[in-house]
Design an enzyme around this catalytic site. Sequence first.
Site, PDB file in Angstrom:
ATOM      1  N   CYS A  85       0.824  -1.216   0.000  1.00 30.44           N
ATOM      2  CA  CYS A  85       0.000   0.000   0.000  1.00 30.44           C
ATOM      3  C   CYS A  85       0.856   1.264   0.000  1.00 30.44           C
ATOM      4  CB  CYS A  85      -0.915  -0.011   1.231  1.00 30.44           C
ATOM      5  SG  CYS A  85      -1.733   1.543   1.564  1.00 30.44           S
ATOM      6  N   GLY A  86       0.681   2.108  -1.033  1.00 31.50           N
ATOM      7  CA  GLY A  86       1.446   3.343  -1.130  1.00 31.50           C
ATOM      8  C   GLY A  86       1.125   4.315  -0.014  1.00 31.50           C
ATOM      9  N   HIS A  87      -0.140   4.405   0.379  1.00 34.57           N
ATOM     10  CA  HIS A  87      -0.525   5.290   1.480  1.00 34.57           C
ATOM     11  C   HIS A  87       0.125   4.839   2.788  1.00 34.57           C
ATOM     12  CE1 HIS A  87      -3.401   7.291  -1.084  1.00 34.57           C
ATOM     13  NE2 HIS A  87      -3.982   6.146  -1.382  1.00 34.57           N
ATOM     14  N   CYS A  88       0.226   3.523   2.958  1.00 36.27           N
ATOM     15  CA  CYS A  88       0.862   2.986   4.172  1.00 36.27           C
ATOM     16  C   CYS A  88       2.341   3.355   4.210  1.00 36.27           C
ATOM     17  CB  CYS A  88       0.711   1.466   4.222  1.00 36.27           C
ATOM     18  SG  CYS A  88      -1.003   0.886   4.196  1.00 36.27           S
TER      19      CYS A  88
END
Length: 530
Positions: A85-88
């Site tokens: 996950c890029g947001h993570c």
Amino acid sequence: MRLHSFLLLLLLTAWAWALDGEEGGEEEEEEQEEEEAKAPEETTPGPPSDELLEEDNILVLTQHNFDRALREHRYLLVEFYAPWCGHCRSLAPEYAKAASLLKNESSELKLAKVDGPAEMKLVEEFGVNGYPALKFFRDGDRSQPVEFTGPREAEGIVRWLKRRLGPAATQLETEAETTQLIDSQDIVIIGFFKDLQDEDTAGFLATAEDAVDLTFGFTDRPELFQKYGLSQDTVVLFKKFDEGRADYPVDEELGLDQADLSRFLIIHSMHLVTEFNSKTSSKIFRAKILNHLLLFINQTLTPHKELLADFQEAARPFRGEVLFVVVDVAGENDHVLQYFGMNATDAPALRFINIETTKKYLPTTGEITAASVTTFCQDILSGKVKPHLRSQEIPADWDQKPVKVLVGKNFEQVAFDESKNVFVKFYAPWCTHCKEMAQTWEDLAEKYKDHEDIIIAELDSTANELEAFTVRGFPTLKYFPAGPGRKVIEYKSARDLETFSKFLDNGGVLPEPEEPEIPVPVLENSELLN
């Protein structure tokens, strides 16, 4: 915010003992018996360990040690993340920094993380439906975690947690204490309650827990009611700008509505006119005011700056209904100009947008006065002005390549052709997720280019707007099946050639997934402006 897929490789190493191939006598047999005696006996594996391990001051939790973490730490903030996950990944350094800041604060408070895809039982138990998800546990209770609602940067995470650990508001006893608190910040909220034990006071304090960027106080002192001209329970927002004060009287029959109070605080803690920049963008969208009126000016030009007084005057009667925003075209706001299809040379100019429908409106006159701005807003709110729909010109070769190019002017004709099944990608040129799937979309079009009843197409949603529906994020994929009725099916599954093909071959239907689907991230329109 890039989305990457990670392949975790498990390396297994096998050890083999080499034995001499010579025939052995009694001495060799004795040595073998000794070695066998030394070999450990096979044992049945015990239960999984509940040991608590840390990475960067953050507990690493699994279903086996989750209970122990709750027992040993009275307050626990848990991040559910996915490795891909890029947001993570964007949150990770801020989360680690927050853990470091809290390291010496209290042994009762700890930050933790859970690898969601590896711990699906915990994901299902706590209702995690996207990553990253942050949940706050108090007093070992795993049945009712609190959703984290604070800013996702280190200092904001710390403020949110401290607000829950300590008093959310300062109890005020004297006029001097009250004056000192009001003078200490640009914005201070004070709850005046005649009974500090009733539900309204509790609701006020619960609201204060979430509003971590604001300072709160509360009192029941009659002399303070009198000083500030109050006769009933009231929440007062004191501010050092605009009108200086805003009152929220508590309904004597219905009591205090927390959601309504939160909205009131957001609206009245903002300036009548807010300048758009990196610090204010998130606050602008958190205000949940759907209508925005933007004034684009060049702050280096005096004639442009002189327009602000009339803009401010027009804003007052629309507070809470229309958010008035100033965008400096001389600043770092090219992305905002691009979103509205404008250039810096178009300033000064007005643009109105409803951020729920993303419908945009243009004034019919270039004049910017208090009267013209007021009339413009009133006409839009009353439905007298139609949305402005942008469209590029139809390219001469729009249908010559495997991926057909759609614009506003040819969309209806192509997408709702009753003889064709049309699969459309709505994208933004700057969108990372769109770029990552571009080649797959080309491959899909190449695969089906000889199917007369299937069209693979794309539309640049930043330059073309549609009356039929609103595109809220990028990329958005929609399937328009052949036949009457203008049917539209939104595609929400995996973005790979095999799954796309199954979807098309089955007439816009996919078989039920064997495993829970992982939420596919899109870049929301509002994220462009953040």
